[in-house]
Design an enzyme around this catalytic site. Sequence first.
Site, PDB file in Angstrom:
ATOM      1  N   ALA B  36       0.777  -1.107  -0.015  1.00 30.67           N
ATOM      2  CA  ALA B  36       0.063  -0.022  -0.084  1.00 30.67           C
ATOM      3  C   ALA B  36       0.747   1.092  -0.049  1.00 30.67           C
ATOM      4  O   ALA B  36       1.789   1.214   0.803  1.00 30.67           O
ATOM      5  CB  ALA B  36      -0.818   0.111   1.240  1.00 30.67           C
ATOM      6  N   ASP B  37       0.539   2.112  -0.963  1.00 31.16           N
ATOM      7  CA  ASP B  37       1.454   3.263  -0.851  1.00 31.16           C
ATOM      8  C   ASP B  37       0.444   4.492  -0.181  1.00 31.16           C
ATOM      9  O   ASP B  37      -0.694   4.144   0.366  1.00 31.16           O
ATOM     10  CB  ASP B  37       1.895   3.936  -2.437  1.00 31.16           C
ATOM     11  CG  ASP B  37       0.516   4.155  -3.275  1.00 31.16           C
ATOM     12  OD1 ASP B  37      -0.521   4.314  -2.686  1.00 31.16           O
ATOM     13  OD2 ASP B  37       0.555   3.936  -4.764  1.00 31.16           O
TER      14      ASP B  37
END
Lengths: 251, 86
Positions: B36-37
Amino acid sequence: MLEGKVALVTGGSRGIGRAIALELANEGADVIINYLRHRTAAQNTAEEIRQKGRQAHIIRANVGEPDKIESMFAEIADKFGHLDILVNNAASGVARKAMDLDERGWAWTMDINARAFLLCAQRAVRLMEGRGGKIVAISSLGSRLVMPVYTAVGVSKAALEALTRYLAIELAPYGIAVNAIAAAAVQTEALNVYKFNEKLSKTWQTTSAGRMVQPEDIAKLVAFLCRDESFMIRGQTIIIDGGFSIAPLIT
Amino acid sequence: MPIEIIEDVVRNTVTRITRKDISQFTRTTTFKDLEADSLDIVQILVALEDHFDIEVVDEELESITNMGDFIDYINRKVAEKTARSA
């Protein structure tokens, strides 16, 4: 000087938006505060406005989503019946170099920073019909200067400034003035994204004017653009940066 | 609201936004495991705040290490909201 006016400030709960909301209330406007995530901050800003004797109303809406914009303006129409001032301040964006940008980050940034300005302006104009109004968009120097990892936001702000010019001419016959403000780095939490870059942080902390731009500097300029004294200013992007853009190496 | 429902919503939201298969989500999974960014995380928070009508405080997320912690946090926020409106 803005007594009896109804203003919408998108992204009005914190930072620059909060300062703008408070300044418009200082001048006598009732203020609608749009926010996305920070409800407590929005409530606190609204309470400060009420303490000034003005009405305040908060609306949660992601301006990156057209249906949320539609709902927000439906609520404004229902509660206030009209609008005199739109301050397009809400902004977001991914901090990446151009070669690292993906479609999602690009779309997120453009939708919130540029498309939302068009959609909010279109809906605001309906609520300004027959009474005129003022629209002010908040841009940044990144629309014309290259700054680290600012690609998507910088491009979105360039679009916002171009749209300001088109709207200014198209809406002038309806008594609506449209302008933008481009600030250098402003002393807010949003600057934390650059805290890793000490050199950059130091560069921004000093200007020929002797300090960084504060949210209140922008708020006072917004208030001016919402008053009748600014009648002949149309479609302009006014830079407020303590001289940074013309002399970045002289402090 | 039963925690099972909250867990279900969190699981579906997180895997939809991170574009991962639901089978990759367990209580010990981390945001890093899901790759997840920062945009994913913002979108997850916005979606959950919208769904449950809660406010997530960014500073309170700093102690969260995995999805189990995250579910428990969202559960606590929903309970606080329910108590306030009771």
